[in-house]
Write a protein that holds these residues in place. Sequence first.
Motif, mmCIF file in Angstrom:
data_model
loop_
_atom_site.group_PDB
_atom_site.id
_atom_site.type_symbol
_atom_site.label_atom_id
_atom_site.label_comp_id
_atom_site.label_asym_id
_atom_site.label_seq_id
_atom_site.Cartn_x
_atom_site.Cartn_y
_atom_site.Cartn_z
ATOM 1 N N UNK A 1 -5.169 5.721 1.484
ATOM 2 C CA UNK A 1 -4.483 4.958 0.448
ATOM 3 C C UNK A 1 -4.341 5.770 -0.831
ATOM 4 N N UNK A 2 -3.122 5.833 -1.320
ATOM 5 C CA UNK A 2 -2.837 6.485 -2.599
ATOM 6 C C UNK A 2 -2.911 5.460 -3.733
ATOM 7 N N UNK A 3 -2.343 4.277 -3.469
ATOM 8 C CA UNK A 3 -2.269 3.251 -4.488
ATOM 9 C C UNK A 3 -2.018 1.911 -3.809
ATOM 10 N N UNK A 4 -2.485 0.838 -4.434
ATOM 11 C CA UNK A 4 -2.237 -0.513 -3.931
ATOM 12 C C UNK A 4 -1.667 -1.363 -5.062
ATOM 13 N N UNK A 5 -0.604 -2.082 -4.767
ATOM 14 C CA UNK A 5 0.057 -2.940 -5.752
ATOM 15 C C UNK A 5 0.058 -4.370 -5.226
ATOM 16 N N UNK A 6 -0.452 -5.312 -5.985
ATOM 17 C CA UNK A 6 -0.425 -6.720 -5.603
ATOM 18 C C UNK A 6 0.964 -7.305 -5.862
ATOM 19 N N UNK A 7 1.511 -7.950 -4.856
ATOM 20 C CA UNK A 7 2.833 -8.570 -4.993
ATOM 21 C C UNK A 7 2.745 -10.083 -5.056
ATOM 22 N N UNK A 8 1.657 -10.642 -4.533
ATOM 23 C CA UNK A 8 1.476 -12.096 -4.456
ATOM 24 C C UNK A 8 2.620 -12.757 -3.685
ATOM 25 N N UNK A 9 3.198 -11.982 -2.754
ATOM 26 C CA UNK A 9 4.204 -12.497 -1.828
ATOM 27 C C UNK A 9 3.571 -12.542 -0.440
ATOM 28 N N UNK A 10 3.773 -13.633 0.262
ATOM 29 C CA UNK A 10 3.241 -13.743 1.612
ATOM 30 C C UNK A 10 4.030 -12.814 2.526
ATOM 31 N N UNK A 11 3.364 -11.782 3.051
ATOM 32 C CA UNK A 11 4.060 -10.735 3.795
ATOM 33 C C UNK A 11 3.682 -10.753 5.275
ATOM 34 N N UNK B 1 0.844 -1.188 0.000
ATOM 35 C CA UNK B 1 0.000 0.000 0.000
ATOM 36 C C UNK B 1 0.880 1.238 0.000
ATOM 37 N N UNK B 2 0.528 2.222 -0.783
ATOM 38 C CA UNK B 2 1.131 3.540 -0.719
ATOM 39 C C UNK B 2 0.131 4.437 0.010
#
Length: 828
Positions: A696-706, A687-688
Amino acid sequence: MNKLSCYICFILINIIFFTANAQTQGSVYHDDNGNGKKDKKEKGIEGAIISNGLHVVKTNKKGEFLLPAWEKARFVTLYPTANQSVKTRYIRIEEHIHNYDFAVEKKEIKEEVSFIQISDTETYEYKEWLNDLKRYSENTKPDFIVHTGDICYESGMEWHAKEVTTQTIGVPVYYCLGNHDLVKGAYGEEFFENSFGPAWYAFEEGNALYVITPMMGGDFAPGFTREEIGEWLQNLLDTYPEKLPKYFFNHDLLTNSENFDFKIDENNSIRLNDYNLKAWLFGHWHINMTKTHGLSDIKSYSTATAAKGGIDHSPSSFRVINVDKKGNSSSNLKWTFTNNIIQIVSPHRDKAFKNGEGNIDISINVYSSQADVDSVTYNIFDEKGLNWSSAREKKTRLMAKNSDWNWSAQFSPEPGSKSYTVAVEAHLNNGEVLYRKSTFSIGGTTSNGETGASWYNLGGNPEHDAVSPYSHSGGYELAWVKNIKGNIYMSSPVLYKDNVLTASFDDNNATDNYIVCYNASTGKKRWSYQTKNSIKNQMVISEGIIIATDVQGFVYALDIETGKIVWEKDLNYNRLPALISGAVANDNVVYTGFGNTLSAIDTRTGKTLWINQEWNGGQGSTPTMTIAGNILITSSNWGALYGHEIKTGKLAWKRGDSGLRFRNGNVLYKENTLWVAENDGNDGTVHLLDPETGKTIKTINTYMNNKSTTTPVVTDTNIFVAGSDPGIASIDRKTGKKIWEYEVLPAIFYTPQYFSDQQRSIESTPILAGDELIFGAMDGWVYKLNASTGALTWKKYLGAPVLTTAAVTKNGFYICDFAGNIYYFRNK
């Protein structure tokens, strides 16, 4: 309803009433032939202790007892003394049983006792931790095992009643009732009783009394009341000598204060201090922690789960307690899923450097979950190496134990000798021997170290922008390694002038907790300072002062040049979970604490500038706080992400939506934006956020378990995300597409909460040095990857998990492992 039916109902009601309210009688006898039956010549035992869950009585001269009626009585239970061995310690009350007879065999009273505590396993499936527990029990032969609750729901209790028992492990296994063990039924503990028997009872072993007590509430209401448990407890304590040492087991901690008062009702309580309470053992919080409660000297032992990572990232583990003849205890945690690891960490590969005394340091990481390491020996062979001839001339030497994972020694090389072979044997208490050898040459004396290095916060700055101004070409050689005589958790190294500092933690006995300072060039120890309890997360530096906060909320400020205390402050934390949030410092102010003890403190004077009044609560939160301009970013695990005005502490905003609430990673502040990696369901995201509003400014999916304690690394074109599985990835900032992914190996043991399935975790923040990423992982390796391609350019196996972030300098980097080693890797 006809007359016959009415009559039958009347008879049944009277039978039930009579059974519940009748006195219960029986006997306790010496089972001389061990057949479990009372033979004519076998005599009764006077003074045996019997209970129905409320009343506690002793047998008469003939070994007979008569228990007063209690309508809730469901068991008759024998509380064995230290010289009594019993096969059946409880009998369910049934209408057809008229006498409750207990067979007892004699045993020798032990002067010293050992037992194992497990807790919160919360599982219904077989995994390697149980093999670890079984093998360790076979090797060390503890007197008993106690599970302090949250076996978890019907399926979990069914599984444990089949797999984790006296019969399957070979030693007595006892269970406490946890909040998730109170399930649907006629009363909350019904299923537990059907699986494990009574939910509260006691027994003697050695020179102490061990008392199993139930959780007073949970998912479903229990069938007992606080008043009833209080009455039973008072009856129990009145039966035994006050001075007899006592150990209590419960799913949760009774109190954080020094007075252990069990509250019966509004007007009455039992002060357990008056009955020689020695320790209180519990789980519930999924954390490892040991604490001495004020002047009472009563200890509390909190043990995380052997089956998975803890909520506060406590390593998967079980606890071994040793009780001496005076009834005093010491403990030792065994980390699970870790079998027969041995690694020579110094000499490194094919070269060794002399230390300041002209000697060569030999350092070995070795560990087994299923056994203890009794000793480690080594032999040194000259340039001819180990062969048929030299094997007969070897001179075996002992290595010194530094921590539960590291052993070391020094040897003086002969003048003119070009190369050596070191052969190491680690002797386990199960008879196994682990072996390693390495051949190396002498590379001169450690030199070309660091002077004037500055690395004061996690990632080198209070924003945690982990982009180093330095770049390193090629690989590294180990300039030096030193063990600090204790384990290192998330206390990543910090640098000041020619000093490198870190801290140890001790969840065994809370004694081996130290802030340490070493010469950054040579590895020579400069000073150490013992703290009141463990330091588990990030220390910071401000104007030549190192500041650290321990798990009990004591803040220490030490002069780095002298190691002397400048000021110390008690945050009055005095609660659970342990305080493990990392501190951050800037402009002569340190921000530390958690919840309503979160504080801004002047680093020069120790004066408190403000204390958080806006929120409290939450689970153990591993993230290090972040300074984002005028906003302080902090976290509460299972709570929220918070933004505070940095000057006043006033809450500017909070985000408690699911992904940000259940978040464990550090927050990056860069480009006037917060970069937050989290785990929203199965899809990892970044999340930005606006630091002033939290929006929230922007959300990017990483598909990494964080679910790990890492920080995103951001450049003009890429976002690098290290996760709790499967490793680290590079994401295109504009498109959100994954450029590359590098998988590390499965973790040596588990730390991210609830992890137990071969996850490939990283708990440290990668540092970008030039076009390469430097980081350590839970698999015991230190890696360097090409940031553009993800290609591996260098790695080193340490044989112990790495939870710390590297401190990168012009000539190399410093990093610490869980075994308690500080390494200085110098760029070749």
